[in-house]
Design a protein around this motif. Structure first.
Motif, PDB file in Angstrom:
ATOM      1  N   THR A  47       0.838  -1.205   0.000  1.00  0.00           N
ATOM      2  CA  THR A  47       0.000   0.000   0.000  1.00  0.00           C
ATOM      3  C   THR A  47       0.874   1.256   0.000  1.00  0.00           C
ATOM      4  O   THR A  47       0.507   2.257  -0.625  1.00  0.00           O
ATOM      5  CB  THR A  47      -0.988   0.036   1.183  1.00  0.00           C
ATOM      6  OG1 THR A  47      -0.275  -0.117   2.403  1.00  0.00           O
ATOM      7  CG2 THR A  47      -2.051  -1.026   1.049  1.00  0.00           C
ATOM      8  N   SER A  48       2.022   1.198   0.639  1.00  0.00           N
ATOM      9  CA  SER A  48       2.958   2.326   0.599  1.00  0.00           C
ATOM     10  C   SER A  48       3.443   2.557  -0.835  1.00  0.00           C
ATOM     11  O   SER A  48       3.485   3.695  -1.312  1.00  0.00           O
ATOM     12  CB  SER A  48       4.140   2.058   1.533  1.00  0.00           C
ATOM     13  OG  SER A  48       5.098   3.083   1.426  1.00  0.00           O
ATOM     14  N   ALA A  49       3.785   1.481  -1.520  1.00  0.00           N
ATOM     15  CA  ALA A  49       4.209   1.589  -2.925  1.00  0.00           C
ATOM     16  C   ALA A  49       3.064   2.110  -3.787  1.00  0.00           C
ATOM     17  O   ALA A  49       3.271   2.942  -4.685  1.00  0.00           O
ATOM     18  CB  ALA A  49       4.687   0.232  -3.437  1.00  0.00           C
ATOM     19  N   PHE A  50       1.847   1.646  -3.509  1.00  0.00           N
ATOM     20  CA  PHE A  50       0.670   2.090  -4.257  1.00  0.00           C
ATOM     21  C   PHE A  50       0.502   3.603  -4.114  1.00  0.00           C
ATOM     22  O   PHE A  50       0.276   4.314  -5.103  1.00  0.00           O
ATOM     23  CB  PHE A  50      -0.573   1.360  -3.742  1.00  0.00           C
ATOM     24  CG  PHE A  50      -1.773   1.456  -4.646  1.00  0.00           C
ATOM     25  CD1 PHE A  50      -2.072   0.431  -5.522  1.00  0.00           C
ATOM     26  CD2 PHE A  50      -2.609   2.565  -4.611  1.00  0.00           C
ATOM     27  CE1 PHE A  50      -3.181   0.507  -6.348  1.00  0.00           C
ATOM     28  CE2 PHE A  50      -3.725   2.645  -5.429  1.00  0.00           C
ATOM     29  CZ  PHE A  50      -4.010   1.614  -6.305  1.00  0.00           C
ATOM     30  N   ARG A  51       0.623   4.097  -2.888  1.00  0.00           N
ATOM     31  CA  ARG A  51       0.490   5.539  -2.656  1.00  0.00           C
ATOM     32  C   ARG A  51       1.562   6.316  -3.412  1.00  0.00           C
ATOM     33  O   ARG A  51       1.288   7.367  -3.995  1.00  0.00           O
ATOM     34  CB  ARG A  51       0.549   5.859  -1.160  1.00  0.00           C
ATOM     35  CG  ARG A  51      -0.693   5.458  -0.406  1.00  0.00           C
ATOM     36  CD  ARG A  51      -0.719   6.015   1.016  1.00  0.00           C
ATOM     37  NE  ARG A  51       0.492   5.799   1.773  1.00  0.00           N
ATOM     38  CZ  ARG A  51       0.734   4.762   2.559  1.00  0.00           C
ATOM     39  NH1 ARG A  51      -0.172   3.806   2.702  1.00  0.00           N
ATOM     40  NH2 ARG A  51       1.864   4.660   3.221  1.00  0.00           N
ATOM     41  N   SER A  52       2.793   5.810  -3.422  1.00  0.00           N
ATOM     42  CA  SER A  52       3.883   6.485  -4.139  1.00  0.00           C
ATOM     43  C   SER A  52       3.625   6.537  -5.633  1.00  0.00           C
ATOM     44  O   SER A  52       3.806   7.578  -6.273  1.00  0.00           O
ATOM     45  CB  SER A  52       5.213   5.774  -3.887  1.00  0.00           C
ATOM     46  OG  SER A  52       5.577   5.884  -2.546  1.00  0.00           O
ATOM     47  N   VAL A  53       3.198   5.422  -6.192  1.00  0.00           N
ATOM     48  CA  VAL A  53       2.908   5.377  -7.621  1.00  0.00           C
ATOM     49  C   VAL A  53       1.723   6.288  -7.934  1.00  0.00           C
ATOM     50  O   VAL A  53       1.694   6.969  -8.959  1.00  0.00           O
ATOM     51  CB  VAL A  53       2.634   3.931  -8.093  1.00  0.00           C
ATOM     52  CG1 VAL A  53       2.143   3.900  -9.531  1.00  0.00           C
ATOM     53  CG2 VAL A  53       3.887   3.083  -7.948  1.00  0.00           C
ATOM     54  N   GLN A  54       0.763   6.326  -7.053  1.00  0.00           N
ATOM     55  CA  GLN A  54      -0.420   7.167  -7.239  1.00  0.00           C
ATOM     56  C   GLN A  54      -0.033   8.646  -7.328  1.00  0.00           C
ATOM     57  O   GLN A  54      -0.557   9.384  -8.160  1.00  0.00           O
ATOM     58  CB  GLN A  54      -1.388   6.933  -6.081  1.00  0.00           C
ATOM     59  CG  GLN A  54      -2.788   7.327  -6.343  1.00  0.00           C
ATOM     60  CD  GLN A  54      -3.732   6.759  -5.274  1.00  0.00           C
ATOM     61  OE1 GLN A  54      -3.318   6.091  -4.337  1.00  0.00           O
ATOM     62  NE2 GLN A  54      -4.988   7.032  -5.438  1.00  0.00           N
ATOM     63  N   VAL A  55       0.899   9.086  -6.493  1.00  0.00           N
ATOM     64  CA  VAL A  55       1.362  10.470  -6.523  1.00  0.00           C
ATOM     65  C   VAL A  55       2.057  10.757  -7.850  1.00  0.00           C
ATOM     66  O   VAL A  55       1.793  11.772  -8.499  1.00  0.00           O
ATOM     67  CB  VAL A  55       2.304  10.763  -5.326  1.00  0.00           C
ATOM     68  CG1 VAL A  55       3.013  12.093  -5.493  1.00  0.00           C
ATOM     69  CG2 VAL A  55       1.525  10.732  -4.029  1.00  0.00           C
ATOM     70  N   THR A  56       2.930   9.862  -8.280  1.00  0.00           N
ATOM     71  CA  THR A  56       3.615  10.017  -9.564  1.00  0.00           C
ATOM     72  C   THR A  56       2.611  10.014 -10.703  1.00  0.00           C
ATOM     73  O   THR A  56       2.705  10.810 -11.637  1.00  0.00           O
ATOM     74  CB  THR A  56       4.634   8.872  -9.760  1.00  0.00           C
ATOM     75  OG1 THR A  56       5.563   8.902  -8.679  1.00  0.00           O
ATOM     76  CG2 THR A  56       5.365   9.015 -11.076  1.00  0.00           C
ATOM     77  N   ASN A  57       1.652   9.129 -10.619  1.00  0.00           N
ATOM     78  CA  ASN A  57       0.608   8.991 -11.635  1.00  0.00           C
ATOM     79  C   ASN A  57      -0.178  10.292 -11.807  1.00  0.00           C
ATOM     80  O   ASN A  57      -0.514  10.681 -12.916  1.00  0.00           O
ATOM     81  CB  ASN A  57      -0.327   7.847 -11.216  1.00  0.00           C
ATOM     82  CG  ASN A  57      -1.140   7.304 -12.339  1.00  0.00           C
ATOM     83  OD1 ASN A  57      -0.717   7.313 -13.480  1.00  0.00           O
ATOM     84  ND2 ASN A  57      -2.320   6.810 -12.023  1.00  0.00           N
ATOM     85  N   THR A  58      -0.455  10.968 -10.708  1.00  0.00           N
ATOM     86  CA  THR A  58      -1.196  12.224 -10.755  1.00  0.00           C
ATOM     87  C   THR A  58      -0.447  13.256 -11.587  1.00  0.00           C
ATOM     88  O   THR A  58      -1.043  13.973 -12.382  1.00  0.00           O
ATOM     89  CB  THR A  58      -1.432  12.762  -9.323  1.00  0.00           C
ATOM     90  OG1 THR A  58      -2.135  11.780  -8.581  1.00  0.00           O
ATOM     91  CG2 THR A  58      -2.209  14.050  -9.338  1.00  0.00           C
ATOM     92  N   GLY A  59       0.862  13.318 -11.434  1.00  0.00           N
ATOM     93  CA  GLY A  59       1.674  14.265 -12.188  1.00  0.00           C
ATOM     94  C   GLY A  59       1.715  13.970 -13.676  1.00  0.00           C
ATOM     95  O   GLY A  59       1.949  14.861 -14.490  1.00  0.00           O
ATOM     96  N   MET A  60       1.474  12.725 -14.047  1.00  0.00           N
ATOM     97  CA  MET A  60       1.504  12.344 -15.467  1.00  0.00           C
ATOM     98  C   MET A  60       0.145  12.491 -16.129  1.00  0.00           C
ATOM     99  O   MET A  60       0.040  12.358 -17.342  1.00  0.00           O
ATOM    100  CB  MET A  60       1.998  10.903 -15.621  1.00  0.00           C
ATOM    101  CG  MET A  60       3.436  10.721 -15.202  1.00  0.00           C
ATOM    102  SD  MET A  60       4.108   9.093 -15.587  1.00  0.00           S
ATOM    103  CE  MET A  60       3.031   8.001 -14.687  1.00  0.00           C
ATOM    104  N   ASP A  61      -0.912  12.699 -15.338  1.00  0.00           N
ATOM    105  CA  ASP A  61      -2.265  12.890 -15.865  1.00  0.00           C
ATOM    106  C   ASP A  61      -2.688  11.723 -16.771  1.00  0.00           C
ATOM    107  O   ASP A  61      -3.137  11.929 -17.897  1.00  0.00           O
ATOM    108  CB  ASP A  61      -2.355  14.220 -16.617  1.00  0.00           C
ATOM    109  CG  ASP A  61      -3.793  14.618 -16.886  1.00  0.00           C
ATOM    110  OD1 ASP A  61      -4.683  14.272 -16.075  1.00  0.00           O
ATOM    111  OD2 ASP A  61      -4.041  15.252 -17.927  1.00  0.00           O
ATOM    112  N   ILE A  62      -2.531  10.497 -16.250  1.00  0.00           N
ATOM    113  CA  ILE A  62      -2.924   9.318 -17.039  1.00  0.00           C
ATOM    114  C   ILE A  62      -4.081   8.547 -16.412  1.00  0.00           C
ATOM    115  O   ILE A  62      -4.390   7.439 -16.826  1.00  0.00           O
ATOM    116  CB  ILE A  62      -1.725   8.366 -17.274  1.00  0.00           C
ATOM    117  CG1 ILE A  62      -1.114   7.904 -15.956  1.00  0.00           C
ATOM    118  CG2 ILE A  62      -0.692   9.016 -18.168  1.00  0.00           C
ATOM    119  CD1 ILE A  62      -0.016   6.867 -16.095  1.00  0.00           C
ATOM    120  N   GLY A  63      -4.715   9.130 -15.425  1.00  0.00           N
ATOM    121  CA  GLY A  63      -5.874   8.488 -14.815  1.00  0.00           C
ATOM    122  C   GLY A  63      -5.571   7.922 -13.443  1.00  0.00           C
ATOM    123  O   GLY A  63      -4.426   7.893 -12.994  1.00  0.00           O
TER     124      GLY A  63
END
Length: 117
Positions: A47-63
């Motif tokens: 879940t920690s990794a999920f949160r990290s990827v989620q933050v990065t994902n937000t910056g890429m605007d890919i959903g």
């Protein structure tokens, strides 16, 4: 209800060792662990990794991130969003049926989402 769905998931997927309904902090709400894996530790770290990827994902605007998969030499681990705050985790052997795991997780996500809303 939660434990029944998680047990059905593990029982229906060849190679599945454990499953858990967890919150975004990695704290299990319900679990089944017939394989004796370190489920609490895996849930917290994934879940920690999920949160990290989620933050990065937000910056890429890919959903919105829907699922994260991590493969090690001992385990294959899938963490999949049920709601904004809850996730289903499946831990399986690397040789297990990954397609079946993803299919069964989708069914469980829908069943659990109905109970969590």
């Amino acid at each position: 209800m939660f434990e029944d769905e998680l047990r059905r998931l593990v029982d229906s997927v060849p190679g599945a060792l454990a499953s858990s309904l967890t919150d975004l902090d990695g704290i299990p709400v319900a679990s089944t662990n017939p394989g004796g894996v370190p489920l609490d530790h895996i849930a917290a770290e994934l879940t920690s990794a999920f949160r990290s990827v989620q933050v990065t994902n937000t910056g890429m605007d890919i959903g919105v991130l829907a699922q994260l998969m991590l493969m090690t030499e001992k385990y294959a681990m899938y963490l999949s969003r049920v709601t904004e705050e809850y996730y289903v985790l499946v831990v399986m052997s690397p040789e297990g049926s990954h397609g079946k795991a993803r299919f069964e997780m989708k069914k469980v996500r829908h069943a659990l989402a109905d109970e969590l809303v």
